[in-house]
Design a protein around this motif. Structure first.
Motif, PDB file in Angstrom:
ATOM      1  N   THR A  40      95.792  88.689 -24.100  1.00 18.90           N
ATOM      2  CA  THR A  40      96.295  87.410 -24.880  1.00 18.90           C
ATOM      3  C   THR A  40      97.678  87.347 -25.753  1.00 18.90           C
ATOM      4  O   THR A  40      98.351  86.187 -25.784  1.00 18.90           O
ATOM      5  CB  THR A  40      95.602  87.610 -26.939  1.00 18.90           C
ATOM      6  OG1 THR A  40      94.432  87.591 -25.882  1.00 18.90           O
ATOM      7  CG2 THR A  40      95.956  86.665 -27.365  1.00 18.90           C
ATOM      8  N   LEU A  41      98.141  88.810 -25.721  1.00 15.91           N
ATOM      9  CA  LEU A  41      99.807  88.701 -26.581  1.00 15.91           C
ATOM     10  C   LEU A  41     101.230  88.215 -25.098  1.00 15.91           C
ATOM     11  O   LEU A  41     101.412  87.861 -25.095  1.00 15.91           O
ATOM     12  CB  LEU A  41      99.644  90.664 -26.488  1.00 15.91           C
ATOM     13  CG  LEU A  41      99.335  90.472 -27.538  1.00 15.91           C
ATOM     14  CD1 LEU A  41      99.679  92.340 -27.621  1.00 15.91           C
ATOM     15  CD2 LEU A  41     100.759  90.799 -29.172  1.00 15.91           C
ATOM     16  N   GLY A  42     100.299  88.300 -23.619  1.00 15.38           N
ATOM     17  CA  GLY A  42     100.929  87.676 -22.637  1.00 15.38           C
ATOM     18  C   GLY A  42     101.234  87.334 -22.881  1.00 15.38           C
ATOM     19  O   GLY A  42     102.301  86.151 -22.783  1.00 15.38           O
ATOM     20  N   GLU A  43      99.864  85.774 -23.092  1.00 17.53           N
ATOM     21  CA  GLU A  43     100.095  84.160 -22.533  1.00 17.53           C
ATOM     22  C   GLU A  43     101.111  83.573 -23.784  1.00 17.53           C
ATOM     23  O   GLU A  43     101.339  82.478 -24.034  1.00 17.53           O
ATOM     24  CB  GLU A  43      98.307  84.519 -23.303  1.00 17.53           C
ATOM     25  CG  GLU A  43      97.518  84.051 -21.981  1.00 17.53           C
ATOM     26  CD  GLU A  43      95.734  84.148 -21.594  1.00 17.53           C
ATOM     27  OE1 GLU A  43      95.517  83.529 -23.081  1.00 17.53           O
ATOM     28  OE2 GLU A  43      95.339  84.060 -21.627  1.00 17.53           O
ATOM     29  N   ARG A  44     100.662  84.661 -25.136  1.00 22.04           N
ATOM     30  CA  ARG A  44     101.475  83.628 -26.511  1.00 22.04           C
ATOM     31  C   ARG A  44     103.417  84.189 -26.402  1.00 22.04           C
ATOM     32  O   ARG A  44     103.208  83.374 -26.594  1.00 22.04           O
ATOM     33  CB  ARG A  44     101.155  84.648 -27.363  1.00 22.04           C
ATOM     34  CG  ARG A  44      99.599  84.503 -28.237  1.00 22.04           C
ATOM     35  CD  ARG A  44      99.169  85.144 -29.315  1.00 22.04           C
ATOM     36  NE  ARG A  44      98.048  84.609 -30.097  1.00 22.04           N
ATOM     37  CZ  ARG A  44      97.666  83.555 -30.758  1.00 22.04           C
ATOM     38  NH1 ARG A  44      98.590  82.627 -30.589  1.00 22.04           N
ATOM     39  NH2 ARG A  44      96.494  83.424 -30.739  1.00 22.04           N
ATOM     40  N   LEU A  45     103.519  85.427 -25.741  1.00 18.15           N
ATOM     41  CA  LEU A  45     104.888  85.677 -25.452  1.00 18.15           C
ATOM     42  C   LEU A  45     105.668  84.761 -23.726  1.00 18.15           C
ATOM     43  O   LEU A  45     106.469  84.566 -23.862  1.00 18.15           O
ATOM     44  CB  LEU A  45     104.961  86.814 -25.880  1.00 18.15           C
ATOM     45  CG  LEU A  45     104.732  87.302 -26.683  1.00 18.15           C
ATOM     46  CD1 LEU A  45     105.085  88.889 -27.196  1.00 18.15           C
ATOM     47  CD2 LEU A  45     106.262  87.389 -27.555  1.00 18.15           C
ATOM     48  N   GLY A  46     104.139  84.549 -23.456  1.00 19.63           N
ATOM     49  CA  GLY A  46     104.835  84.126 -21.966  1.00 19.63           C
ATOM     50  C   GLY A  46     105.164  85.035 -21.083  1.00 19.63           C
ATOM     51  O   GLY A  46     106.505  85.177 -19.983  1.00 19.63           O
ATOM     52  N   VAL A  47     104.649  85.800 -21.059  1.00 16.50           N
ATOM     53  CA  VAL A  47     105.288  87.684 -20.466  1.00 16.50           C
ATOM     54  C   VAL A  47     104.034  87.632 -19.394  1.00 16.50           C
ATOM     55  O   VAL A  47     103.160  87.740 -20.089  1.00 16.50           O
ATOM     56  CB  VAL A  47     106.615  88.525 -21.269  1.00 16.50           C
ATOM     57  CG1 VAL A  47     107.218  87.722 -21.520  1.00 16.50           C
ATOM     58  CG2 VAL A  47     105.400  89.566 -21.986  1.00 16.50           C
ATOM     59  N   SER A  48     104.443  88.637 -18.791  1.00 13.62           N
ATOM     60  CA  SER A  48     103.449  89.615 -17.595  1.00 13.62           C
ATOM     61  C   SER A  48     103.095  90.578 -19.105  1.00 13.62           C
ATOM     62  O   SER A  48     103.036  91.470 -19.692  1.00 13.62           O
ATOM     63  CB  SER A  48     103.795  90.463 -16.676  1.00 13.62           C
ATOM     64  OG  SER A  48     104.643  91.197 -16.877  1.00 13.62           O
ATOM     65  N   ARG A  49     101.760  90.838 -18.050  1.00 11.92           N
ATOM     66  CA  ARG A  49     100.725  92.346 -18.836  1.00 11.92           C
ATOM     67  C   ARG A  49     100.844  93.204 -18.434  1.00 11.92           C
ATOM     68  O   ARG A  49     101.615  94.366 -20.086  1.00 11.92           O
ATOM     69  CB  ARG A  49      99.152  92.193 -18.298  1.00 11.92           C
ATOM     70  CG  ARG A  49      98.623  91.022 -18.833  1.00 11.92           C
ATOM     71  CD  ARG A  49      97.207  91.021 -18.449  1.00 11.92           C
ATOM     72  NE  ARG A  49      96.318  91.835 -18.640  1.00 11.92           N
ATOM     73  CZ  ARG A  49      94.982  92.255 -18.484  1.00 11.92           C
ATOM     74  NH1 ARG A  49      94.342  91.518 -17.783  1.00 11.92           N
ATOM     75  NH2 ARG A  49      94.865  93.426 -19.110  1.00 11.92           N
ATOM     76  N   SER A  50     102.398  93.738 -17.589  1.00  8.99           N
ATOM     77  CA  SER A  50     103.328  94.782 -17.752  1.00  8.99           C
ATOM     78  C   SER A  50     104.090  94.967 -18.393  1.00  8.99           C
ATOM     79  O   SER A  50     104.575  96.074 -18.950  1.00  8.99           O
ATOM     80  CB  SER A  50     104.186  95.453 -15.854  1.00  8.99           C
ATOM     81  OG  SER A  50     104.877  94.113 -15.739  1.00  8.99           O
ATOM     82  N   VAL A  51     104.368  94.035 -18.860  1.00  7.19           N
ATOM     83  CA  VAL A  51     105.721  93.632 -20.607  1.00  7.19           C
ATOM     84  C   VAL A  51     105.281  94.701 -21.030  1.00  7.19           C
ATOM     85  O   VAL A  51     106.189  95.173 -22.132  1.00  7.19           O
ATOM     86  CB  VAL A  51     106.230  92.157 -19.835  1.00  7.19           C
ATOM     87  CG1 VAL A  51     107.341  92.995 -21.687  1.00  7.19           C
ATOM     88  CG2 VAL A  51     107.614  92.608 -18.843  1.00  7.19           C
ATOM     89  N   ILE A  52     104.313  93.268 -21.544  1.00 10.19           N
ATOM     90  CA  ILE A  52     102.939  93.762 -23.192  1.00 10.19           C
ATOM     91  C   ILE A  52     102.550  95.464 -23.100  1.00 10.19           C
ATOM     92  O   ILE A  52     102.466  95.758 -24.230  1.00 10.19           O
ATOM     93  CB  ILE A  52     102.295  93.074 -22.681  1.00 10.19           C
ATOM     94  CG1 ILE A  52     102.353  91.551 -22.702  1.00 10.19           C
ATOM     95  CG2 ILE A  52     101.060  93.443 -24.091  1.00 10.19           C
ATOM     96  CD1 ILE A  52     103.098  91.373 -24.469  1.00 10.19           C
ATOM     97  N   ARG A  53     101.873  95.714 -21.853  1.00  9.77           N
ATOM     98  CA  ARG A  53     101.998  97.464 -21.435  1.00  9.77           C
ATOM     99  C   ARG A  53     103.385  97.849 -22.454  1.00  9.77           C
ATOM    100  O   ARG A  53     102.948  99.246 -22.679  1.00  9.77           O
ATOM    101  CB  ARG A  53     101.645  97.347 -20.399  1.00  9.77           C
ATOM    102  CG  ARG A  53     100.406  98.987 -20.077  1.00  9.77           C
ATOM    103  CD  ARG A  53      99.712  98.885 -18.881  1.00  9.77           C
ATOM    104  NE  ARG A  53      98.993  98.096 -18.325  1.00  9.77           N
ATOM    105  CZ  ARG A  53      99.420  96.648 -16.648  1.00  9.77           C
ATOM    106  NH1 ARG A  53      99.947  97.239 -16.058  1.00  9.77           N
ATOM    107  NH2 ARG A  53      98.181  95.927 -17.621  1.00  9.77           N
ATOM    108  N   GLU A  54     104.345  98.290 -21.494  1.00 11.79           N
ATOM    109  CA  GLU A  54     105.610  98.699 -22.142  1.00 11.79           C
ATOM    110  C   GLU A  54     105.932  98.991 -23.653  1.00 11.79           C
ATOM    111  O   GLU A  54     106.252  99.722 -23.698  1.00 11.79           O
ATOM    112  CB  GLU A  54     106.825  98.318 -21.560  1.00 11.79           C
ATOM    113  CG  GLU A  54     106.616  98.304 -19.730  1.00 11.79           C
ATOM    114  CD  GLU A  54     107.860  98.492 -18.821  1.00 11.79           C
ATOM    115  OE1 GLU A  54     108.919  98.055 -18.805  1.00 11.79           O
ATOM    116  OE2 GLU A  54     107.938  97.293 -17.946  1.00 11.79           O
TER     117      GLU A  54
END
Length: 220
Positions: A40-54
């Motif tokens: 959800t966060l990745g889609e809202r920000l337009g970034v990959s899940r790996s970025v969100i994981r970091e």
């Protein structure tokens, strides 16, 4: 929750995403105890899940996020934890303000008054994030001028939680004006190179904020 999508792809993408999520937390767009879903966060920000994981790992290190069996969640702050944080703030800030007053210069006072103006402008524009950033800069000037760099490092480790509670107390009617008045009193004492008055003004400011925050946390 409204998060502005990131269009640019610079090398500091992770830092931009971290700032966006942290700002959302400070603005109350993510509630204490709410689960942080990578997709959800990745889609809202337009970034990959790996970025969100970091990003989530960073927020965990700041104490803003905690790992649970059902996934990462925004941490809650208990009244007891808040009391400890405010006690640390009171000791470190009052000591730094006294040291700053002892060696203050016209340049120091000008920097502090400029930060105060930025805080006031942010309140006027109802820009909570700008107000929090200006407040952080205000204290950075005090700590670094007083030579309390190690103490400032400690404050920075707690800064996300401090900002979270600061945002909460600023939502109380009349707190913004009262807070500015307290901060002005600190600056006046530093300008007069009155270490004792600067320390006491700091203690008064933190004491007032702690009473509001702890009462709010107890009522939740």
């Amino acid at each position: 929750m409204s998060l502005e999508r990131i269009e640019a792809r610079p090398q500091t993408l992770r830092l931009i995403a971290l700032d966006r999520v942290r700002d959302a937390i400070m603005q109350g767009q993510i509630a204490p105890g709410e689960r942080l879903v990578e997709r959800t966060l990745g889609e809202r920000l337009g970034v990959s899940r790996s970025v969100i994981r970091e990003v989530i790992r960073n927020l965990e290190s700041e104490g803003l996020v905690e790992s649970t069996a059902s996934g990462p969640r925004l941490s809650t702050i208990s009244p007891e934890q808040a009391q400890q944080i405010y006690e640390i703030r009171m000791q470190l800030e009052s000591s730094a303000a006294a040291a700053c007053a002892e060696c203050s210069s016209a340049e120091t006072v000008a920097s502090l008054r400029e930060a105060l103006s930025a805080i006031e402008a942010a309140h006027r524009d109802k820009n909570a994030i700008a107000a929090l950033k200006a407040s952080t800069h205000f204290y950075e000037v005090i700590f670094t001028t007083g030579g309390h760099e190690i103490a400032w490092e400690i404050v920075q480790r707690l800064n996300s939680r401090i900002s979270q509670m600061r945002a909460m107390t600023l939502s109380v009617v009349g707190r913004q004006a009262a807070g500015l008045k307290r901060l002005s009193k600190i600056v006046d004492a530093i300008a007069g190179r009155n270490a004792e008055a600067a320390a006491e003004a700091c203690r008064e400011h933190v004491r007032e904020a702690s009473l509001i925050a702890i009462e709010m946390l107890k009522s939740k």
